[in-house]
Design an enzyme around this catalytic site. Structure first.
Site, PDB file in Angstrom:
ATOM      1  CD  GLU A 176      -0.523 -61.695 140.135  1.00 54.25           C
ATOM      2  OE1 GLU A 176      -0.881 -62.504 141.009  1.00 54.25           O
ATOM      3  OE2 GLU A 176      -1.177 -60.672 139.847  1.00 54.25           O
ATOM      4  CD  GLU A 273      -4.630 -61.613 144.138  1.00 51.34           C
ATOM      5  OE1 GLU A 273      -5.095 -60.868 143.271  1.00 51.34           O
ATOM      6  OE2 GLU A 273      -3.614 -62.318 143.948  1.00 51.34           O
TER       7      GLU A 273
END
Length: 298
Positions: A176, A273
């Site tokens: 990420e 998220e």
């Protein structure tokens, strides 16, 4: 609400006014679950006023069938949790775990590669218990005294070292990238360095966690960059800019974005998220449903 179909509006009318729990007829609850089906609720950014173990039931009651979270192993002084306890909560609430984020050592520094290998072995064991096929892997903090080139080399070498373990286990590691606006001090920011690195690593089990919140802050040009890199995308997360709240509260046209995500060939879940605006979970679910319907998913 103007974008919702009559069917979705009926389902939303059953949401309780002050709690995320559902109180709807069976048909309405089914409509909500269908509209939320493409999404995975992030249990670390939703329901933050509830202890972690209690968030599984809230996600299920509100209509989610998929969840994601950060680490599964949590210290006793925070809240005791491990893979076995989490699996029991998933099963008892009819939930599937799409991915989670075990704590990773900073393996931009090759001195931490042994710790990385140990962490991956632990994650493989935990993932088997959880019935989960993907983990998010960060571990790219800037290392004082190391050049960018040395850190990139160290991180790449670390990925190559764990690739055979992941491939043997059938577990995907999602790398990420962050952004330099509010996540300073990291090696990977935006899509370009990460995409190049994953092409070099060339493992089917090491892909990108494509968080559009970070990508908007760092890259912009969301659709073209995502489409160009689709061969390296393993998972998608959503969050609007500014504020990291739900789609529809900021500047990104998420209807167009989600249509482009599917057109590019990504068929997996999309992690939510983000922090629901004002902790208003009823509105957050309404907005998620509206997005799903407008994008043609429900």
């Amino acid at each position: 609400m103007s974008n919702l179909t009559r069917r979705a509006a009926f389902a939303l009318a059953g949401l309780a006014a002050t709690t995320p729990a559902l109180n709807t007829p069976a048909a309405a609850a089914t409509d909500i679950r269908m509209a939320l089906k493409p999404f995975a609720c992030n249990l670390d950014t939703w329901f933050m006023d509830t202890p972690f173990a209690g968030r599984f039931a809230l996600a299920a009651k509100i209509g989610f069938t998929q969840v994601e979270f950060w680490p599964v192993r949590r210290a006793k002084n925070e809240e005791s949790m491990d893979a076995t306890k989490a699996r029991a909560l998933l099963d008892s609430n009819g939930l599937t775990l799409t991915q989670y984020a075990p704590a990773a050592p900073n393996f931009s520094d090759p001195a931490n590669h042994d710790a990385l290998t140990a962490m991956i072995r632990e994650a493989i064991a935990d993932s088997a218990i959880l019935g989960c096929k993907a983990i998010t892997l960060v571990g790219h903090h800037i290392v004082d005294g190391m050049s960018r080139e040395a850190m990139l080399s160290g991180y790449t070498t670390g990925l190559m070292r764990i690739a055979p373990l992941l491939e043997q286990a059938g577990l995907t590691a999602l790398i990420e990238p962050f952004n330099t606006v509010n996540h300073q001090g990291h090696l990977l920011n935006g899509s370009r360095p990460a995409v190049a690195m994953l092409h070099a690593v060339n493992s089917p089990m090491i892909k990108l966690q494509w968080d559009f919140y970070h990508m908007q802050l760092e890259d912009g040009d969301l659709i073209e960059k995502f489409t160009a890199a689709i061969d390296q995308v393993g998972y998608v997360q959503l969050g609007d800019v500014p504020g990291r709240h739900q789609p529809g509260t900021g500047e990104v046209n998420h209807v167009n974005l989600l249509k482009a995500i599917r057109a590019a060939g990504y068929k997996g879940p999309m992690g939510l998220e983000y922090y629901p605006l004002d902790n208003d979970y009823k509105r957050a679910v309404s907005d998620a449903m509206a997005l799903s319907i407008a994008a043609g998913f429900a």
